[in-house]
Design an enzyme around this catalytic site. Structure first.
Site, PDB file in Angstrom:
ATOM      1  N   ASP A 173       0.837  -1.199   0.000  1.00 38.62           N
ATOM      2  CA  ASP A 173       0.000   0.000   0.000  1.00 38.62           C
ATOM      3  C   ASP A 173       0.873   1.251   0.000  1.00 38.62           C
ATOM      4  OD1 ASP A 173      -2.456   1.302   0.022  1.00 38.62           O
ATOM      5  OD2 ASP A 173      -2.672   1.227   2.199  1.00 38.62           O
ATOM      6  N   HIS A 256      -4.423   2.923  -7.146  1.00 37.39           N
ATOM      7  CA  HIS A 256      -5.590   2.636  -6.303  1.00 37.39           C
ATOM      8  C   HIS A 256      -6.868   2.457  -7.113  1.00 37.39           C
ATOM      9  CE1 HIS A 256      -3.265   3.056  -2.640  1.00 37.39           C
ATOM     10  NE2 HIS A 256      -4.322   2.633  -1.969  1.00 37.39           N
ATOM     11  N   HIS A 259      -6.677  -1.049  -8.130  1.00 31.67           N
ATOM     12  CA  HIS A 259      -7.054  -1.853  -6.952  1.00 31.67           C
ATOM     13  C   HIS A 259      -8.578  -1.917  -6.813  1.00 31.67           C
ATOM     14  CE1 HIS A 259      -8.776  -1.764  -2.908  1.00 31.67           C
ATOM     15  NE2 HIS A 259      -7.947  -2.760  -2.659  1.00 31.67           N
ATOM     16  N   HIS A 273      -5.549  -5.656   0.771  1.00 29.71           N
ATOM     17  CA  HIS A 273      -5.556  -4.376   0.054  1.00 29.71           C
ATOM     18  C   HIS A 273      -4.190  -4.124  -0.600  1.00 29.71           C
ATOM     19  CE1 HIS A 273      -6.439  -0.092  -0.604  1.00 29.71           C
ATOM     20  NE2 HIS A 273      -5.285   0.189  -0.020  1.00 29.71           N
TER      21      HIS A 273
HETATM   22 ZN   LIG Z   1      -4.406   2.070   0.024  1.00 29.37          ZN
END
Ligand SMILES: [Zn+2]
Length: 380
Positions: A173, A256, A259, A273
């Site tokens: 992340d 992101h 993601h 994540h």
């Molecule tokens: Zn994140």
């Protein structure tokens, strides 16, 4: 283009070995009747460590359980619990979801909120926003709040005792932070803090990146030995504080958004994540046409960290054209952060970049004597 620059941050950040013992002291500056949100596993880990500090600060220990995701229903249930108990501060303990749910509930119930992550697994704790998911873990929306948490407290001994996959996820992340802030700065987009990236946020994002490259592998060794070392402290700060400030005020971009698109593919369920974000980061580098050396270094480093950089490792293949198309469509919907990139990005571009990473990472890994990817099998 907005000419305003903005940066937001939590009011207070505390990090260190056995910090959980000081939670009561710090919370007593914020409220008198806290509501603690933690699932049974997390509660088993933190209860003993925080109780004495709460007694010393004359704070009652009141805790409610929590499920797996920050769903709209979970948030509403916490709002009810705050109202029923007359609480004046809500404290999310554990992973990103409990913390996101606590923040969203605190905002709706108009009380203050604090984040107490028990692993350095994401950059959710410091920000003034929550990510809301379905029961199945599919992305629904970002919810924005007028201020950040009053307190973020992270006990590095708890991080050292948590499974290494949490730290790996946090590194995935946090590695995206600099890549996305850099892209947002090159473009015209706004950050989650509501302005253009400040120089400060860009510097914090860059420091995050540098600390991770320098310390991640040794920090993972420390966690595997359950020890707090300076390298672990550096990576915890990078994953939690620097990545948090960096993503919120430096900007999110393609990584992101990809993601978020990946959460729609059932094959990726069960992944963290940070694992999915890492696929987003590599795909963003390909989309940008980043220098070959930068891309290859990223593949080698993230393989050594233990993060996925192939479709295989997230349960997909280059032949899953319908799924990849759906991921790309979701990643490029209007309002997604992929439009912070300094050039237009279409779903077709994302499909091409995403498909290409399989062969690319396999070749680079083979050339560096790194292991072949292992297929991810989704939990059901
Ligand atoms: Zn994140």
């Amino acid at each position: 283009m907005s000419s305003m620059y903005a940066l937001s941050s939590p009011a207070h950040y505390v990090q260190g070995k056995n910090a959980i013992a000081e939670l009561g002291k710090h919370l007593s500056a914020i409220g008198t009747k806290p509501l603690l949100v933690a699932d049974d596993v997390v509660w088993g880990i933190v209860e003993k460590g925080l109780t004495e500090g709460f007694e010393a600060a004359s704070l009652p220990v009141v805790r409610v359980g929590f499920g797996r995701f920050a769903t709209p229903e979970a948030v509403d249930a916490l709002v009810q619990a705050i109202t029923d108990g007359g609480h004046d501060v809500i404290v999310g303990l554990g992973g990103g979801s409990a913390i996101d749910a606590a923040k969203a509930a605190g905002h709706l119930a108009e009380v203050r909120w604090a984040s107490v992550p028990t692993a350095a697994s994401s950059d959710a704790p410091t920000s003034a926003l929550s990510v809301i998911y379905t029961e199945e873990g599919e992305f629904i929306e970002y919810r924005f709040f007028p201020h950040n948490p009053d307190l973020v407290l992270i006990d590095t001994q708890l991080v050292a005792e948590a499974p290494d996959k949490f730290l790996q996820a946090g590194i995935g992340d946090a590695l995206a932070t600099y890549l996305e802030a850099r892209a947002t700065d090159r473009g015209q987009g706004l950050t989650m803090a509501g302005g253009r990236p400040t120089k400060s946020a860009l510097a914090l994002a860059r420091l995050c990146w540098d600390l991770l490259w320098e310390n991640s592998l040794t920090a993972l060794d420390a966690v595997r030995s359950k020890q707090v070392t300076p390298a672990l402290e550096a990576v915890v700060e990078a994953n939690t504080l620097l990545s948090g400030l960096g993503f919120e005020s430096g900007g999110l971009a393609a990584a992101h958004a990809i993601h978020n698109g990946l959460t729609a593919a059932p094959q990726t369920h069960g992944l963290t994540h940070g694992q999915k974000v890492n696929i987003g980061s590599l795909t963003q580098l390909v989309l940008e046409g980043a220098p070959t050396q930068e891309i290859e270094d990223f593949i080698v480093f993230t393989t050594r960290v233990g993060l996925p950089n192939t479709l295989t490792e997230i349960g997909l293949t280059a032949e899953d054209t319908a799924e990849l198309r759906a991921v790309a469509e979701a990643a490029t919907v209007e309002g997604e952060t992929i439009h912070n990139m300094p050039f237009p990005v279409t779903a077709e571009d994302v499909v091409a970049a995403l498909t290409s990473i399989e062969q690319l990472s396999r070749r680079v890994r083979a050339e560096h004597g790194l292991p072949e990817p292992v297929k991810h099998i989704a939990e059901h």
